[in-house]
Design a protein around this motif. Structure first.
Motif, PDB file in Angstrom:
ATOM      1  N   ASN A 105      12.708  -1.391   2.186  1.00  0.00           N
ATOM      2  CA  ASN A 105      11.491  -0.572   2.326  1.00  0.00           C
ATOM      3  C   ASN A 105      11.045  -0.414   3.774  1.00  0.00           C
ATOM      4  O   ASN A 105       9.839  -0.444   4.078  1.00  0.00           O
ATOM      5  CB  ASN A 105      10.335  -1.146   1.488  1.00  0.00           C
ATOM      6  CG  ASN A 105      10.635  -1.169   0.013  1.00  0.00           C
ATOM      7  OD1 ASN A 105      11.376  -0.316  -0.492  1.00  0.00           O
ATOM      8  ND2 ASN A 105      10.107  -2.157  -0.696  1.00  0.00           N
ATOM      9  N   THR A 106      12.012  -0.269   4.665  1.00  0.00           N
ATOM     10  CA  THR A 106      11.648  -0.044   6.064  1.00  0.00           C
ATOM     11  C   THR A 106      12.795   0.623   6.796  1.00  0.00           C
ATOM     12  O   THR A 106      13.959   0.400   6.475  1.00  0.00           O
ATOM     13  CB  THR A 106      11.297  -1.368   6.771  1.00  0.00           C
ATOM     14  OG1 THR A 106      10.925  -1.069   8.121  1.00  0.00           O
ATOM     15  CG2 THR A 106      12.467  -2.325   6.775  1.00  0.00           C
ATOM     16  N   HIS A 116       8.439  -6.240   1.153  1.00  0.00           N
ATOM     17  CA  HIS A 116       9.822  -6.092   1.615  1.00  0.00           C
ATOM     18  C   HIS A 116      10.666  -7.212   1.017  1.00  0.00           C
ATOM     19  O   HIS A 116      10.308  -8.387   1.144  1.00  0.00           O
ATOM     20  CB  HIS A 116       9.895  -6.169   3.143  1.00  0.00           C
ATOM     21  CG  HIS A 116       9.025  -5.187   3.860  1.00  0.00           C
ATOM     22  ND1 HIS A 116       9.405  -3.872   4.070  1.00  0.00           N
ATOM     23  CD2 HIS A 116       7.791  -5.320   4.416  1.00  0.00           C
ATOM     24  CE1 HIS A 116       8.448  -3.246   4.729  1.00  0.00           C
ATOM     25  NE2 HIS A 116       7.451  -4.099   4.957  1.00  0.00           N
TER      26      HIS A 116
END
Length: 231
Positions: free
Chosen positions: A75-76, A125
Motif C-alpha cells: 500500500n505504498t 501496511h
C-alpha cells in the motif's frame, strides 16, 4: 577434535547511479509494531506486521552477517526504511522500499518505517522480510562435534594458509574450546586450478592420546556444500 573451516569470498564493487531525488535517514520514533525472527529458508517471506503505520518501527532478531534480506511494505509507492542496530540511535542503512539489507554483524536490528520524507500516516501496511541470499559462511552444515576430550587439531597449512592454535585457544563465533573451532574469519588459501598443493594437519593431545583419523572437505566450486565429486 577441532574442525577448521576456510571459505572463499568474492568482493564486488558496485557503481550506483542516483537520480536527483534525495532520501534522508529517519530517526527511530513511534510505536514498536512487530517483533519477528529473521527467516532462515531461502525465498521464504515472513510477515512482520499485518498493519504497520509509517512512523512506527519493528524489531527483527537473529539476522545473520553476510546473508541478504529484502524488506518491503504494501500500500505504498513511496515507502522508506532506516535500519539501526538494536538499542542504537545511529543508523547503519537506509533507502526506499523494497530495500535489501546485508548485515555486517549477526544480531538484532530495528527497522523504522516512513515515507520518503520521514513522515507518518494512518494507513495499514503489511510489512515483510524475506531471505534473498545466504552467504557461504552460513550455508554449510552445523558441526556435530560433541567431545572436549583427548586430541585437538592444532595446526593446518595449505598454500598461504597457515593457522595454529593450542589447547587453550579456539576460533571465532560458534567455537567450543577443545571441541570445535570456526576459523572462517582468517584469510583463505589461494589455490590455482590444476596445481598441486601439500596439505598439512597437525594433531596434538590435550589429555588422552589415541589413534586419530583426519578428513578434509573443500568446497571447490563454492556452491555452499560438500556434495560435489572430489569435495
Amino acid at each position: 577434535m577441532k574442525t577448521f573451516t576456510s571459505t572463499f569470498f568474492l568482493l564486488c564493487s558496485l557503481i550506483l547511479v542516483f537520480s536527483t531525488s534525495s532520501f534522508s535517514q529517519c530517526l527511530v520514533s513511534g510505536n514498536t509494531n512487530g517483533i519477528v525472527a529473521a527467516p532462515t529458508s531461502l525465498g521464504n517471506s515472513t510477515t512482520i506486521s499485518s498493519c504497520t503505520n509509517f512512523g512506527e518501527n519493528s524489531t527483527i532478531t537473529a539476522l545473520l552477517a553476510g546473508n541478504s534480506y529484502s524488506l518491503n511494505a504494501t500500500n505504498t509507492s513511496a515507502g522508506f526504511i532506516t535500519i539501526f542496530a538494536s538499542g542504537s540511535t545511529s543508523s547503519i542503512a537506509s533507502g526506499p522500499l523494497p530495500f535489501v539489507f546485508t548485515p555486517a554483524t549477526t544480531g538484532n536490528y530495528t527497522v523504522q518505517w516512513n515515507d520518503t520524507l520521514c513522515g507518518s500516516d494512518a494507513i495499514c501496511h503489511l510489512t515483510t522480510i524475506s531471505l534473498t541470499s545466504i552467504s557461504l559462511a552460513n550455508s554449510y552444515c552445523t558441526s556435530q562435534a560433541t567431545s572436549t576430550s583427548d586430541e585437538d587439531i592444532l595446526g593446518v597449512s595449505l598454500s598461504n594458509l597457515i593457522n595454529t592454535s593450542t589447547c587453550g585457544t579456539t576460533g571465532t563465533v560458534g567455537s567450543i574450546l577443545n571441541c570445535y573451532s570456526n576459523f572462517t574469519n582468517i584469510s583463505p588459501a589461494i589455490l590455482t586450478l590444476g596445481n598441486t598443493y601439500p596439505l598439512s594437519v597437525t594433531v596434538g593431545t590435550c589429555s588422552g592420546a589415541y589413534n586419530s583419523v583426519v578428513k578434509v572437505w573443500i568446497d571447490y566450486n563454492q556452491d555452499g556444500d560438500f556434495n560435489d565429486p572430489g569435495e
